[in-house]
Design a protein around this motif. Sequence first.
Motif, PDB file in Angstrom:
ATOM      1  N   ARG A  59       0.841  -1.209   0.000  1.00 45.40           N
ATOM      2  CA  ARG A  59       0.000   0.000   0.000  1.00 45.40           C
ATOM      3  C   ARG A  59       0.879   1.264   0.000  1.00 45.40           C
ATOM      4  O   ARG A  59       0.609   2.217  -0.728  1.00 45.40           O
ATOM      5  CB  ARG A  59      -0.895  -0.018   1.242  1.00 45.40           C
ATOM      6  N   GLU A  60       1.924   1.213   0.792  1.00 46.99           N
ATOM      7  CA  GLU A  60       2.835   2.363   0.852  1.00 46.99           C
ATOM      8  C   GLU A  60       3.471   2.607  -0.521  1.00 46.99           C
ATOM      9  O   GLU A  60       3.549   3.743  -0.987  1.00 46.99           O
ATOM     10  CB  GLU A  60       3.910   2.054   1.896  1.00 46.99           C
ATOM     11  N   ALA A  61       3.890   1.505  -1.176  1.00 45.86           N
ATOM     12  CA  ALA A  61       4.520   1.629  -2.505  1.00 45.86           C
ATOM     13  C   ALA A  61       3.521   2.194  -3.518  1.00 45.86           C
ATOM     14  O   ALA A  61       3.883   3.022  -4.371  1.00 45.86           O
ATOM     15  CB  ALA A  61       5.042   0.273  -2.961  1.00 45.86           C
ATOM     16  N   VAL A  62       2.258   1.771  -3.419  1.00 42.83           N
ATOM     17  CA  VAL A  62       1.236   2.279  -4.340  1.00 42.83           C
ATOM     18  C   VAL A  62       1.049   3.781  -4.109  1.00 42.83           C
ATOM     19  O   VAL A  62       1.002   4.570  -5.073  1.00 42.83           O
ATOM     20  CB  VAL A  62      -0.111   1.532  -4.130  1.00 42.83           C
ATOM     21  N   GLU A 115       1.397   9.312  -5.822  1.00 40.00           N
ATOM     22  CA  GLU A 115       1.788  10.676  -5.470  1.00 40.00           C
ATOM     23  C   GLU A 115       2.753  11.222  -6.521  1.00 40.00           C
ATOM     24  O   GLU A 115       2.642  12.364  -6.969  1.00 40.00           O
ATOM     25  CB  GLU A 115       2.424  10.648  -4.057  1.00 40.00           C
ATOM     26  N   ARG A 116       3.691  10.361  -6.944  1.00 37.49           N
ATOM     27  CA  ARG A 116       4.666  10.784  -7.955  1.00 37.49           C
ATOM     28  C   ARG A 116       3.953  11.091  -9.284  1.00 37.49           C
ATOM     29  O   ARG A 116       4.199  12.104  -9.924  1.00 37.49           O
ATOM     30  CB  ARG A 116       5.716   9.667  -8.146  1.00 37.49           C
ATOM     31  N   ASP A 117       2.997  10.222  -9.655  1.00 39.18           N
ATOM     32  CA  ASP A 117       2.252  10.439 -10.906  1.00 39.18           C
ATOM     33  C   ASP A 117       1.489  11.768 -10.855  1.00 39.18           C
ATOM     34  O   ASP A 117       1.452  12.530 -11.825  1.00 39.18           O
ATOM     35  CB  ASP A 117       1.255   9.301 -11.154  1.00 39.18           C
ATOM     36  N   ARG A 118       0.870  12.045  -9.671  1.00 33.06           N
ATOM     37  CA  ARG A 118       0.080  13.286  -9.537  1.00 33.06           C
ATOM     38  C   ARG A 118       0.980  14.516  -9.668  1.00 33.06           C
ATOM     39  O   ARG A 118       0.667  15.460 -10.391  1.00 33.06           O
ATOM     40  CB  ARG A 118      -0.653  13.294  -8.188  1.00 33.06           C
ATOM     41  N   ARG A 119       2.150  14.430  -9.026  1.00 39.08           N
ATOM     42  CA  ARG A 119       3.079  15.579  -9.103  1.00 39.08           C
ATOM     43  C   ARG A 119       3.553  15.797 -10.542  1.00 39.08           C
ATOM     44  O   ARG A 119       3.676  16.915 -11.008  1.00 39.08           O
ATOM     45  CB  ARG A 119       4.274  15.346  -8.163  1.00 39.08           C
ATOM     46  N   LEU A 120       3.807  14.684 -11.232  1.00 37.96           N
ATOM     47  CA  LEU A 120       4.267  14.803 -12.629  1.00 37.96           C
ATOM     48  C   LEU A 120       3.232  15.554 -13.477  1.00 37.96           C
ATOM     49  O   LEU A 120       3.568  16.413 -14.286  1.00 37.96           O
ATOM     50  CB  LEU A 120       4.481  13.419 -13.237  1.00 37.96           C
ATOM     51  N   ALA A 141      -8.298  11.703 -15.188  1.00 35.80           N
ATOM     52  CA  ALA A 141      -7.954  10.304 -15.509  1.00 35.80           C
ATOM     53  C   ALA A 141      -7.163   9.691 -14.355  1.00 35.80           C
ATOM     54  O   ALA A 141      -7.352   8.510 -14.010  1.00 35.80           O
ATOM     55  CB  ALA A 141      -7.122  10.243 -16.795  1.00 35.80           C
ATOM     56  N   PHE A 142      -6.319  10.514 -13.746  1.00 35.36           N
ATOM     57  CA  PHE A 142      -5.525  10.036 -12.612  1.00 35.36           C
ATOM     58  C   PHE A 142      -6.438   9.607 -11.455  1.00 35.36           C
ATOM     59  O   PHE A 142      -6.227   8.567 -10.823  1.00 35.36           O
ATOM     60  CB  PHE A 142      -4.567  11.142 -12.149  1.00 35.36           C
ATOM     61  N   GLU A 143      -7.502  10.404 -11.215  1.00 34.00           N
ATOM     62  CA  GLU A 143      -8.430  10.060 -10.126  1.00 34.00           C
ATOM     63  C   GLU A 143      -9.111   8.714 -10.395  1.00 34.00           C
ATOM     64  O   GLU A 143      -9.358   7.937  -9.476  1.00 34.00           O
ATOM     65  CB  GLU A 143      -9.496  11.155  -9.956  1.00 34.00           C
ATOM     66  N   VAL A 144      -9.395   8.453 -11.676  1.00 29.71           N
ATOM     67  CA  VAL A 144     -10.014   7.171 -12.025  1.00 29.71           C
ATOM     68  C   VAL A 144      -9.047   6.035 -11.656  1.00 29.71           C
ATOM     69  O   VAL A 144      -9.440   5.019 -11.057  1.00 29.71           O
ATOM     70  CB  VAL A 144     -10.371   7.124 -13.536  1.00 29.71           C
ATOM     71  N   THR A 145      -7.756   6.218 -11.989  1.00 28.54           N
ATOM     72  CA  THR A 145      -6.761   5.195 -11.646  1.00 28.54           C
ATOM     73  C   THR A 145      -6.702   5.005 -10.136  1.00 28.54           C
ATOM     74  O   THR A 145      -6.717   3.880  -9.632  1.00 28.54           O
ATOM     75  CB  THR A 145      -5.358   5.630 -12.134  1.00 28.54           C
ATOM     76  N   LYS A 185      11.296  -1.674 -10.295  1.00 26.29           N
ATOM     77  CA  LYS A 185      12.159  -0.792  -9.490  1.00 26.29           C
ATOM     78  C   LYS A 185      11.385  -0.155  -8.322  1.00 26.29           C
ATOM     79  O   LYS A 185      11.991   0.353  -7.388  1.00 26.29           O
ATOM     80  CB  LYS A 185      12.840   0.273 -10.361  1.00 26.29           C
ATOM     81  N   GLU A 186      10.067  -0.200  -8.386  1.00 30.13           N
ATOM     82  CA  GLU A 186       9.277   0.395  -7.291  1.00 30.13           C
ATOM     83  C   GLU A 186       8.706  -0.643  -6.325  1.00 30.13           C
ATOM     84  O   GLU A 186       8.008  -0.307  -5.369  1.00 30.13           O
ATOM     85  CB  GLU A 186       8.146   1.236  -7.878  1.00 30.13           C
ATOM     86  N   LEU A 187       9.011  -1.902  -6.586  1.00 27.12           N
ATOM     87  CA  LEU A 187       8.498  -2.958  -5.714  1.00 27.12           C
ATOM     88  C   LEU A 187       9.186  -2.921  -4.358  1.00 27.12           C
ATOM     89  O   LEU A 187      10.409  -2.778  -4.301  1.00 27.12           O
ATOM     90  CB  LEU A 187       8.804  -4.328  -6.325  1.00 27.12           C
TER      91      LEU A 187
END
Length: 365
Positions: free
Chosen positions: A194-197, A202-207, A225-229, A344-346
């Motif tokens: 959950r923390e990794a997700v 958060e990174r996607d939103r900032r981008l 679209a991000f909110e849908v994800t 790499k994010e696992l």
Amino acid sequence: MSAQDPLYYWSYLGLDELLGAQRLVSASDGREPAHDELLFIVTHQAFELWFKQILWELDAAIETLGQEPVPEAAMGQVVRNLERIVAIQPLLVQQFQVLATMTPLDFLDFRDELIPASGFQSVQFRLIENRLGLPPRTRLKIKGARYTSRLSEEHAQRLDASESEPTLLGVLDRWLARTPFLRFGEFDFWAVYREAVETMLERDRRLIEHNPSVDEVVRQQQLDAFEVTRDTFGPLFDHDAWEALRAEGKRQLSQESFLAALLISLYRDEPALHLPFRLLTALIDLDEGFTAFRNAHAQLVHRTIGGRIGTGGTSGHGYLQAAARRHQVFTDLFDLATYHLPRKELPHLPEQVREQMSFRYADRG
Ligand code: HEM
């Protein structure tokens, strides 16, 4: 045949019965047979033989995977049962290609004599669907009637009974829920995943928020679209929301089992997860194989009878296409990919967990 008689090929294979079982309806009353009816019968019979083998493998897999605990040495056999079915499936699709050499005109020579018989009455195919775990309520109804409505009483009863017998989906669900590595000492896969997700989201939103190459309209579209994800991840961490989806038939596995399947697919390279990963892959292949069967059948029906209704009384091609989409069983396993994180994010597994997942042989030196 006495006990001393040597085994004889013809009788061992029951060829009197097998080769005597092609009775052409077009040739009844001494009429000239419709040439293509033999192909039509032989193809259906070949399918039914393979259905028998598929049920044999499915029953064995369900029985083994249904044991608590599953004997470790037996897991490989379950995977082989399923991989054998997956190897049979392309043959089924190819058989439709052979039958497609019968043109619509050839079929019309005897089609009307088949009414009201139809592949819709294939008891073994329905048993396969029930053994896999297709929920009865998911099935398409024909003019409000159950799929058993066009069967003999004996066959309808057999299928009714099979609806309450163990299914592959059911035993898989319980087996996954018992996966030992979800919580291991201090380690809680749920929490670290959950923390990794959240870090990834958060990174996607900032981008999106800081992307200098899009205007405000496009930025807002991307944020929507991000909110849908983000919402698709919601029920994964919310037991009640997950169960609500399950009650609606939108999820098949329990939340715990889904998470276990996720762990297996994300950490499949750990030795203890090799076989469980092969099992999940075989189930995806198997589900896809039945969809390929249904699509190939629907295509054959379209080219052979066009838009006519079926001899079993459905809308024909339209019904079959809808069934191909709706009668999938292991959709949760396909959906795992939605929740995969890049390697790499696992989250790293703690050393003591990895050690438990490895095959280490004692140093006998
Ligand atoms: C020219 C060949 C074929 C035609 C025109 C045909 C036509 C149809 C049609 C129209 C249906 C829908 C039910 C109905 O209204 O009758 C159906 C269902 C079915 N047929 Fe065929 N079929 C053909 C060959 C086969 C073969 C070779 C098999 C192999 C066993 C097969 C197995 C099935 C099964 C299992 C169903 C039920 C599918 C479901 O409900 O999802 N069919 N067929």
